[in-house]
Design a protein around this motif. Structure first.
Motif, PDB file in Angstrom:
ATOM      1  N   UNK A  30     -73.008 -20.802 -79.937  1.00  0.00           N
ATOM      2  CA  UNK A  30     -73.487 -21.160 -81.271  1.00  0.00           C
ATOM      3  C   UNK A  30     -72.162 -21.545 -82.064  1.00  0.00           C
ATOM      4  N   UNK A  31     -71.163 -20.476 -81.805  1.00  0.00           N
ATOM      5  CA  UNK A  31     -70.009 -20.769 -82.912  1.00  0.00           C
ATOM      6  C   UNK A  31     -69.246 -22.330 -82.377  1.00  0.00           C
ATOM      7  N   UNK A  32     -69.377 -22.555 -81.081  1.00  0.00           N
ATOM      8  CA  UNK A  32     -68.857 -23.756 -80.850  1.00  0.00           C
ATOM      9  C   UNK A  32     -69.688 -24.856 -81.563  1.00  0.00           C
ATOM     10  N   UNK A  33     -71.062 -24.800 -81.549  1.00  0.00           N
ATOM     11  CA  UNK A  33     -71.754 -25.665 -81.978  1.00  0.00           C
ATOM     12  C   UNK A  33     -71.629 -25.973 -83.495  1.00  0.00           C
ATOM     13  N   UNK A  58     -59.689 -26.237 -81.276  1.00  0.00           N
ATOM     14  CA  UNK A  58     -60.853 -25.891 -82.437  1.00  0.00           C
ATOM     15  C   UNK A  58     -61.311 -24.619 -82.161  1.00  0.00           C
ATOM     16  N   UNK A  59     -61.614 -24.213 -83.268  1.00  0.00           N
ATOM     17  CA  UNK A  59     -61.930 -22.777 -83.469  1.00  0.00           C
ATOM     18  C   UNK A  59     -63.238 -22.437 -82.881  1.00  0.00           C
ATOM     19  N   UNK A  60     -63.164 -21.219 -81.819  1.00  0.00           N
ATOM     20  CA  UNK A  60     -64.558 -21.289 -80.791  1.00  0.00           C
ATOM     21  C   UNK A  60     -64.714 -21.981 -79.765  1.00  0.00           C
ATOM     22  N   UNK A  61     -63.729 -22.846 -79.672  1.00  0.00           N
ATOM     23  CA  UNK A  61     -63.770 -23.629 -78.330  1.00  0.00           C
ATOM     24  C   UNK A  61     -62.766 -23.394 -77.341  1.00  0.00           C
ATOM     25  N   UNK A  62     -63.335 -22.448 -75.871  1.00  0.00           N
ATOM     26  CA  UNK A  62     -62.359 -22.065 -75.316  1.00  0.00           C
ATOM     27  C   UNK A  62     -62.383 -23.134 -74.034  1.00  0.00           C
TER      28      UNK A  62
END
Ligand code: DGT
Ligand code: CA
Ligand code: CA
Length: 577
Positions: A30-33, A58-62
């Motif tokens: 959800x965060x990545x979305x 990008x924040x939330x993208x691992x």
């Protein structure tokens, strides 16, 4: 741009995982979305320039999610996602648009009744098969049927924000076509109506056929309804239609006026023309065979004896009469807002730190930003209790000190300590008054028990407004567009109480709320109740959604003086209790 497609997929993955009760992972997706959904840049461009490494920044993208993104951009699909879909082949988006249906219930409905889509759901509920499922019951079944009915009513219309970004993209493309002199989108979109049927483009072009060819072959077009010499109509992948029309320059203003509507406004202006012995059409304003205006909208309105009317006001709600008397209000402008008073930080499960929010607000050109984290009753939203609120306040104090130092001791920008408290069933607030008193201001809103009878609901809201700590009521009518009706209140009574208690009502700008709506904003103004246009952002990039709220305020005839956050800080504070 593939940003929105990717965001949608990740939201769906989050839901599939939540259906299976997988811990933590749904939140990560959800965060990545949310990050991708609100990203300014084209994610494909980021990937092409910097590869997977750049995606991971990008924040939330691992690593994992970056790999999914690159797979999608390289191959057009994500295997992991397809596997999940195959395992539980439900149309989650459709089903979850029914109020009260989350991942857990969707899964049970699929497993026990093989419900895959809205049609299946309606059939099952009508056959009373839903009530007996574990965790459902008669009341839920009834609510589901009501939800389905509500959904059917709003079918075929799209949220303003589902349409606006895509339209702006197409607009930029159209402008670049050789020989194109001018492009506008008109219709309900130019009027910034809360929901949109279809998009209507108007173009001046030297080579209309070039425009027609480019328009129907844009990426994202899945069906061509029609294509002529100067007119075309297409269906986009997202499900909505776009019309386009090339018109001669000398008629452009008249066409713009005609295709902006609303239909009712057009009828009113046409009647004025008739009264003057003129004829108004999409081709121009005519006296007999002679065209007396048409190239610009201003000319057309002037020839009718009126100043130009802002598109947002063109709904035949008295604007023509006001214009004829030269008494149009000077409605609030898109750059008049001086601060957003309703932003959620990572203290309550929002995405960004208070510092990041402040930086984003400074970038917006604001003078202040109000952090309005949820309070304790809303456990799913990580609502703060008195102690946590106290600690959060300390962090804000520290940041404000640092900001002052950064500006050489001058406070040019201030972070305000707020909260969004919950109005409980009896109208009391879920957090102690002593905690509220320590804040700069308090927003209170209804987040539970939406189905109370009208007199009880009205009393509930009024009791909350009488609390001397409550300054602003958030999303006062509680509707969710295409999903949930307003709760039952006597709005005039609420407005009277707001005036008496000096309570501000919010015009919430989040795309699925827009609450107060345009007509209620107009009503508030008539009661001399002030409003605050806020985004309710849970991510710093959502501060930009203020545009939608301002548009509704404009549609509600609100002037700068009616909106407290159009005032500089000190003056704004005087409107709070
Ligand atoms: P929508 O698309 O349902 O959200 O609403 P609009 O307002 O964009 O309506 P649409 O797309 O059917 O037509 C665009 C504009 O064209 C509309 O705002 C006014 C004008 N128009 C369409 N049909 C009529 C009509 O029968 N009479 C008049 N006077 N104007 C019309
Ligand atoms: Ca339209
Ligand atoms: Ca249309």
């Amino acid at each position: 741009m593939k940003n929105q497609e990717l965001a949608k997929i990740f939201y769906e993955i989050a839901n599939f995982l939540a259906m299976d009760n997988v811990p933590f992972k749904p939140y990560a997706y959800e965060r990545a979305a949310l990050t991708i959904e609100t990203l300014e840049n084209d994610i494909e461009e980021i990937y092409q320039k910097g590869g997977k490494k750049a995606l991971e920044e990008l924040s939330g993208v691992g690593k994992n999610i970056a790999a999914h993104i690159s797979e999608y951009l390289d191959t057009g699909k994500i295997r992991y996602y397809n596997d999940l879909k195959r395992k539980t082949p439900v149309n989650f988006q459709e089903l979850s648009s029914v109020e009260g249906l989350g991942p857990r219930r969707v899964k049970i409905l699929y497993q026990k009744l093989n419900v895959k889509n809205l049609k299946d759901l309606e059939k099952a509920a009508k056959a009373h098969k839903v009530a007996s499922l574990f965790g459902f019951g008669e009341k839920t079944e009834k609510n589901i049927l009501e939800g389905v009915k509500f959904l059917k009513r709003s079918k075929g219309r799209f949220l303003l924000n589902e349409i606006l970004p895509k339209t702006k993209e197409v607009y930029e493309k159209l402008k670049k076509i050789r020989g194109v002199e001018r492009v506008d989108y008109c219709g309900s979109l130019r009027r910034m109506k809360e929901t949109i049927g279809d998009v209507d483009f108007l173009v001046i072009a030297r080579h209309p056929s070039l425009v027609m060819d480019s328009f129907v072959s844009m990426p994202g077009v899945i069906k061509i309804w029609g294509k002529g010499a100067t007119k075309a109509s297409v269906r986009m992948r997202e499900g909505f239609d776009m019309d386009i029309r090339v018109v001669p320059k000398r008629s452009y203003g008249a066409a713009l006026q005609y295709f902006t509507g609303a239909k009712e406004h057009n009828i009113a202006t046409r009647l004025i023309a008739m009264g003057k012995g003129l004829k108004l059409s999409e081709y121009g304003l005519f006296r007999g065979p002679k065209m007396i205006a048409g190239e610009s909208e201003e000319d057309v309105y002037r020839a009718l004896g009126m100043p130009w009317i802002p598109p947002e006001m063109r709904e035949d709600r008295g604007e023509v009469e006001a214009a004829l008397k030269n008494k149009l209000p000077e409605i609030v402008g898109f750059s008049d807002i001086k601060g957003d008073l309703h932003v959620h930080s990572d203290w309550d499960g929002g995405t960004n730190s208070i510092k990041e929010i402040a930086e984003a607000a400074i970038e917006m050109g604001y003078e202040y930003v109000g952090i309005a984290d949820h309070t304790k009753f809303l456990r799913i939203e990580h609502g703060l209790n008195e102690k946590q609120l106290e600690r959060r306040n300390k962090e804000i104090d520290k940041l404000n000190t640092r900001l002052r130092q950064g500006y050489g001791g001058q406070a040019k920008f201030k972070i305000l300590k707020g909260c969004e408290a919950n109005i409980l069933k009896d109208g009391s607030i879920d957090i102690k008054d002593e905690a509220l008193e320590k804040l700069d201001y308090v927003i209170a809103g209804i987040h539970s028990n939406f189905k109370m009878p009208r007199d009880k609901m009205t009393a509930r809201l009024i009791r909350a407004m009488k609390n001397p700590n409550v300054d602003i009521i958030s999303h006062p009518t509680g509707r969710i567009l295409k999903k949930r009706d307003e709760y039952q209140i006597d709005l005039d009574k609420v407005l009277r109480a707001a005036k008496e208690t000096g309570t501000i009502l919010e015009a919430n700008a989040s795309p699925e709320r827009l609450d107060l709506n345009d007509q209620n904003i107009k009503r508030a103004k008539e009661f001399q109740v002030k409003i605050a246009v806020n985004t309710d952002a849970h991510h710093k990039n959502q501060l930009k959604l203020i545009e939608l709220g301002i548009a509704q305020a404009r549609r509600g005839w609100a002037e700068k003086k009616d909106v407290i956050n159009c005032y500089p800080l000190q003056k704004m504070l005087t409107f709070l209790k």
